[in-house]
Design an enzyme around this catalytic site. Structure first.
Site, PDB file in Angstrom:
ATOM      1  N   GLY A 276     -72.983 -50.240  18.176  1.00  0.00           N
ATOM      2  CA  GLY A 276     -73.199 -49.578  16.938  1.00  0.00           C
ATOM      3  C   GLY A 276     -73.577 -50.328  15.765  1.00  0.00           C
ATOM      4  CE  LYS A 277     -75.617 -55.297  18.155  1.00  0.00           C
ATOM      5  NZ  LYS A 277     -75.119 -54.826  19.472  1.00  0.00           N
TER       6      LYS A 277
ATOM      7  CB  ALA B 137     -81.505 -55.316  21.582  1.00  0.00           C
ATOM      8  N   GLY B 138     -82.054 -51.746  21.496  1.00  0.00           N
ATOM      9  CA  GLY B 138     -82.502 -50.701  20.811  1.00  0.00           C
ATOM     10  C   GLY B 138     -81.084 -50.260  19.768  1.00  0.00           C
ATOM     11  CG  HIS B 139     -79.986 -52.548  16.640  1.00  0.00           C
ATOM     12  ND1 HIS B 139     -79.886 -53.559  15.653  1.00  0.00           N
ATOM     13  CD2 HIS B 139     -79.457 -52.934  17.657  1.00  0.00           C
ATOM     14  CE1 HIS B 139     -79.358 -54.565  16.248  1.00  0.00           C
ATOM     15  NE2 HIS B 139     -78.931 -54.358  17.406  1.00  0.00           N
TER      16      HIS B 139
ATOM     17  CD  GLN C 298     -73.802 -42.172  33.476  1.00  0.00           C
ATOM     18  OE1 GLN C 298     -74.675 -41.467  33.849  1.00  0.00           O
ATOM     19  NE2 GLN C 298     -72.582 -41.893  33.268  1.00  0.00           N
TER      20      GLN C 298
ATOM     21  CE  LYS D 169     -71.308 -44.262  20.595  1.00  0.00           C
ATOM     22  NZ  LYS D 169     -72.006 -43.953  21.755  1.00  0.00           N
ATOM     23  N   GLY D 170     -64.618 -43.784  17.088  1.00  0.00           N
ATOM     24  CA  GLY D 170     -63.272 -43.213  17.098  1.00  0.00           C
ATOM     25  C   GLY D 170     -63.371 -41.839  17.459  1.00  0.00           C
TER      26      GLY D 170
ATOM     27  CD  GLN E 243     -79.631 -58.686  23.311  1.00  0.00           C
ATOM     28  OE1 GLN E 243     -79.828 -59.507  22.716  1.00  0.00           O
ATOM     29  NE2 GLN E 243     -80.782 -57.875  23.549  1.00  0.00           N
TER      30      GLN E 243
ATOM     31  CB  THR F  44     -79.072 -61.389  26.762  1.00  0.00           C
ATOM     32  OG1 THR F  44     -80.452 -61.009  26.460  1.00  0.00           O
ATOM     33  CG2 THR F  44     -78.244 -62.165  25.731  1.00  0.00           C
TER      34      THR F  44
ATOM     35  CG  ASP G  22     -75.213 -50.710  24.518  1.00  0.00           C
ATOM     36  OD1 ASP G  22     -76.598 -50.938  24.214  1.00  0.00           O
ATOM     37  OD2 ASP G  22     -74.997 -50.989  25.700  1.00  0.00           O
TER      38      ASP G  22
END
Length: 423
Positions: free
Chosen positions: A15-16, A39-41, A304, A331-332, A224, A239, A13
């Site tokens: 942010g790839k 895995a959701g991109h 979550q 995510k700074g 992942q 995984t 998670d």
């Protein structure tokens, strides 16, 4: 000819997807090398949020070819729904997307096995997403699996039936109550397989070899994160595939000496989904704020994420295992507004100070040791150059770079592809 690699350095998670999307214009081929549809991109541009599960993140760029490598496991039902979701964007899927014949298929009974196995564990469950990924990789290593190339064979349905029957016997063994209608699931599966056959299947290792010979540039995309690697992650809360750099070689058939840059993606803080140890997890207001401001919910599962401070011990470990050459901090912007920030620089491990990741990081063995930093108030989301960033954030970045000895070349300050600052 260039072969570069991009992967996550935490528990996924990171942010790839966004960074692959940002970098794609520089590459001819984007190749996914491992993982499944758990895995959701997430990519965001032009005011639209896109979530990709199996399809590589370069699919939105007109000039890139996207390859699903042999290290990936594919659920035909999920995959076809993903393609249908892209139809409105006028993407030439049938020419832009290629699938390795050696990639393994997730069967309906794999998903049922996953559910039965997790239910049987009770309180000891590992937090599986129940997508059938673990059982599919078990069949792969057990030499029982069904691969994409098998779809082209005359006896495909017989191969399917043989393995599905074996799975049903295994489900009975778990002796747990799970409700399912297999004939219904199988109809959906075989309908999806018919659609899958419309795509182009390739011998991906040969395709990529020829691409390298002809001077094509390739970006290998992982799913992942490194701390979920089946060998080097926080086992057994991991995984079922190799999420680290070595997985790109085995998951695509690319030789190690062909890989040039290794881009490592990490968040300015740390998150984790599901069960497993997490030394820097914050159970107070700080963790709640990170979750809320960072919208820390799984793009596929909706679960979550647990949140906490940046763990440099774990980050350094991941950097070394992967041979990372450039870092990209995501995510700074989420950390804006904190009076004080904390970074874990070492552990107290069974009464001793250590600065490496030990065999076990369960809370009874590990206590994080923190260094504190002054926070910043500025809203970063509208900033477009490194010079605009607050001094406190630059000091935070400088400290990380000195500790891990790898440069941070990109700082993300928002979800949109435009909110990306090059250092």
């Amino acid at each position: 000819m260039t072969v570069d690699l991009l992967l996550g350095l935490q528990w996924g998670d990171e942010g790839k997807g966004k960074i692959v999307d940002v970098l794609t214009s520089k590459y001819d081929i984007i190749a996914r090398f491992q993982g499944g549809p758990n895995a959701g991109h997430t990519l965001e541009f032009d005011g639209i949020k896109h979530v990709l599960r199996t399809i590589p993140s370069g699919i939105f760029h007109k000039n890139s070819i996207n390859i699903i490598g042999n290290g990936v496991v594919i659920d035909p039902v999920v995959f076809i729904k993903e393609i249908e979701g892209l139809e409105k964007f006028n993407i030439d899927i049938y020419n832009k997307l290629l699938i390795s014949r050696k990639a393994h298929l997730i069967l309906p009974t794999h998903r049922l096995l996953d559910a039965a196995s997790e239910a049987a564990k009770g309180k000891a469950k590992i937090g599986s997403t129940l997508k059938g990924i673990g059982p599919t990789y078990m069949d792969k290593t057990g030499r029982n699996g069904i691969r994409v190339g098998d779809i082209e064979l005359a006896d495909f349905e017989e191969r399917y039936r043989s393995l599905a029957n074996k799975h049903e016997e295994m489900i009975k063994f778990y002796d747990v109550a799970i409700q399912y209608n297999l004939s219904e699931l199988e109809k959906e599966f075989f309908d999806a397989v018919k659609e899958l056959k419309k795509l182009t299947f390739i011998d991906s290792e040969e395709y990529l070899h020829q691409a390298q010979k002809s001077g094509k540039s390739i970006l290998c995309e992982g799913a992942q994160g490194s701390l979920l690697d089946v060998d080097f992650g926080t086992y057994p809360f991991v995984t079922s595939s190799n999420t680290t750099a070595a997985g790109a070689c085995t998951g695509l058939g690319i030789a190690p000496n062909k890989i040039k840059e290794v881009f490592g993606i990490f968040k300015a803080y740390t998150t984790r989904v599901g069960s497993g140890p997490f030394p820097t997890e914050d159970f107070g207001d700080a963790g709640d704020t990170m979750a809320k401001v960072g919208n820390e919910f799984g793009s596929v599962t909706g679960r979550q994420r647990r949140c906490g401070w940046l763990d440099l011990v774990a980050l350094k470990y991941a950097i070394r295992v992967n041979g990372v050459t450039q870092l990209m901090m995501m995510k700074g912007d989420v950390l804006s507004g904190f009076e004080t920030l904390k970074v874990c620089t070492s552990y107290q491990y069974n009464g001793q100070a250590i600065d490496h990741l030990p065999y076990t990081i369960e809370p009874e063995n590990v206590t994080p040791v923190y260094t504190e930093f002054k926070g910043w108030k500025a809203d970063l989301t509208g900033m477009s150059s490194y010079d605009q960033l607050p001094t406190e954030l630059k000091e935070y970045i400088d400290f990380i770079e000195k500790e891990v000895e790898v440069p941070i070349t990109i700082v993300s300050v928002g979800p949109d592809r435009k909110q990306t600052i090059k250092k």
